[in-house]
Design a protein around this motif. Structure first.
Motif, short mmCIF file in Angstrom:
data_model
loop_
_atom_site.label_atom_id
_atom_site.label_comp_id
_atom_site.label_asym_id
_atom_site.label_seq_id
_atom_site.Cartn_x
_atom_site.Cartn_y
_atom_site.Cartn_z
N GLU A 49 0.83 -1.21 0.00
CA GLU A 49 0.00 0.00 0.00
C GLU A 49 0.86 1.26 0.00
N ILE A 50 1.94 1.24 0.76
CA ILE A 50 2.84 2.40 0.82
C ILE A 50 3.48 2.64 -0.53
N LYS A 51 3.94 1.59 -1.19
CA LYS A 51 4.55 1.73 -2.51
C LYS A 51 3.54 2.28 -3.51
N ARG A 52 2.31 1.80 -3.44
CA ARG A 52 1.25 2.29 -4.32
C ARG A 52 1.00 3.77 -4.05
N PHE A 53 0.97 4.15 -2.79
CA PHE A 53 0.75 5.54 -2.40
C PHE A 53 1.87 6.44 -2.93
N ILE A 54 3.10 6.03 -2.72
CA ILE A 54 4.26 6.82 -3.17
C ILE A 54 4.23 6.98 -4.69
N GLN A 55 3.89 5.92 -5.40
CA GLN A 55 3.82 5.99 -6.86
C GLN A 55 2.73 6.96 -7.32
N LYS A 56 1.58 6.92 -6.66
CA LYS A 56 0.49 7.84 -7.01
C LYS A 56 0.89 9.29 -6.76
N VAL A 57 1.61 9.53 -5.68
CA VAL A 57 2.06 10.89 -5.39
C VAL A 57 3.04 11.36 -6.45
N LYS A 58 3.96 10.50 -6.85
CA LYS A 58 4.94 10.86 -7.88
C LYS A 58 4.26 11.20 -9.21
N LEU A 61 -0.33 15.61 -9.91
CA LEU A 61 -0.08 16.99 -10.33
C LEU A 61 0.21 17.90 -9.13
N PHE A 62 0.53 17.32 -8.00
CA PHE A 62 0.81 18.12 -6.81
C PHE A 62 2.07 18.95 -6.99
N SER A 63 2.15 20.00 -6.22
CA SER A 63 3.33 20.87 -6.27
C SER A 63 4.55 20.12 -5.76
N LYS A 64 5.71 20.67 -6.08
CA LYS A 64 6.96 20.08 -5.60
C LYS A 64 7.02 20.10 -4.08
N GLU A 65 6.42 21.10 -3.49
CA GLU A 65 6.41 21.22 -2.03
C GLU A 65 5.66 20.05 -1.38
N ILE A 66 4.49 19.72 -1.91
CA ILE A 66 3.72 18.59 -1.39
C ILE A 66 4.49 17.29 -1.59
N LYS A 67 5.03 17.11 -2.78
CA LYS A 67 5.79 15.90 -3.07
C LYS A 67 7.01 15.77 -2.16
N PHE A 68 7.64 16.91 -1.87
CA PHE A 68 8.81 16.89 -0.98
C PHE A 68 8.39 16.50 0.44
N ILE A 69 7.29 17.06 0.92
CA ILE A 69 6.81 16.74 2.27
C ILE A 69 6.51 15.25 2.39
N ILE A 70 5.86 14.70 1.38
CA ILE A 70 5.54 13.27 1.38
C ILE A 70 6.83 12.44 1.33
N ASP A 74 9.43 8.70 6.66
CA ASP A 74 10.25 7.49 6.72
C ASP A 74 9.33 6.27 6.76
N PHE A 75 9.14 5.64 5.61
CA PHE A 75 8.24 4.50 5.49
C PHE A 75 8.96 3.17 5.67
N ASN A 76 10.19 3.16 6.10
CA ASN A 76 10.95 1.93 6.25
C ASN A 76 10.41 1.14 7.45
N LEU A 77 9.59 0.13 7.17
CA LEU A 77 9.00 -0.66 8.25
C LEU A 77 9.95 -1.71 8.80
N ASN A 78 11.06 -1.94 8.14
CA ASN A 78 12.03 -2.93 8.60
C ASN A 78 13.16 -2.32 9.41
N GLU A 79 13.07 -1.04 9.66
CA GLU A 79 14.11 -0.35 10.42
C GLU A 79 14.24 -0.99 11.80
N LEU A 112 4.60 3.44 15.91
CA LEU A 112 4.38 4.67 16.68
C LEU A 112 5.09 5.84 16.00
N LYS A 113 6.33 5.61 15.59
CA LYS A 113 7.09 6.64 14.90
C LYS A 113 6.41 7.03 13.58
#
Length: 129
Positions: A49-58, A61-70, A74-79, A112-113
């Motif tokens: 789901e996270i990968k799908r979300f990131i791809q949709k954001v990329k 047509l959102f601004s660079k600012e929105i894309k940068f915030i997204i 840190d979506f690394n669940l294996n950290e 939590l993070k």
């Protein structure tokens, strides 16, 4: 004029979709954080789901600012090592059970993070949109 209205409708739907997706990920993070056991299958499904979300954001047509915030989330669940060494001594005593406990505590801390990051990001995105 019709094309402009269609494009505007598409952009508005995109904004709503972004907010709903962020809220969904935030809710899932909270739910997993409160679970007794977070399975590998649950992690894999959420990562998809996270990968799908990131791809949709990329692709949006959102601004660079929105894309940068997204992109700053840190979506690394294996950290590793979200739980401090307070339970390290259990590794010597409990063997497999201690490792399983450590893994579950680590996953809960990770969610939590992620929940906190998503909450802050959602606030930022809503204030920009």
């Amino acid at each position: 004029m019709l094309i402009y209205k269609l494009l505007l409708t598409f952009i508005i739907m995109e904004k709503e979709t972004l907010i709903k997706y962020l809220e969904f990920l935030k809710t899932e993070s909270k739910r997993h954080q409160n679970d007794k056991i977070i399975t590998d299958d649950e992690l894999n499904q959420l990562e998809i789901e996270i990968k799908r979300f990131i791809q949709k954001v990329k692709e949006s047509l959102f601004s660079k600012e929105i894309k940068f915030i997204i992109s700053q989330i840190d979506f690394n669940l294996n950290e590793e090592n979200h739980n401090k060494p307070k339970h390290k001594w259990l590794n010597f005593i409990g063997g497999f059970q201690a490792n399983e406990f450590k893994q579950q505590e680590n996953r809960k801390q990770r969610f939590l993070k992620l929940y906190n990051e998503l909450d802050a990001t959602l606030f930022k995105v809503k204030s920009i949109l």
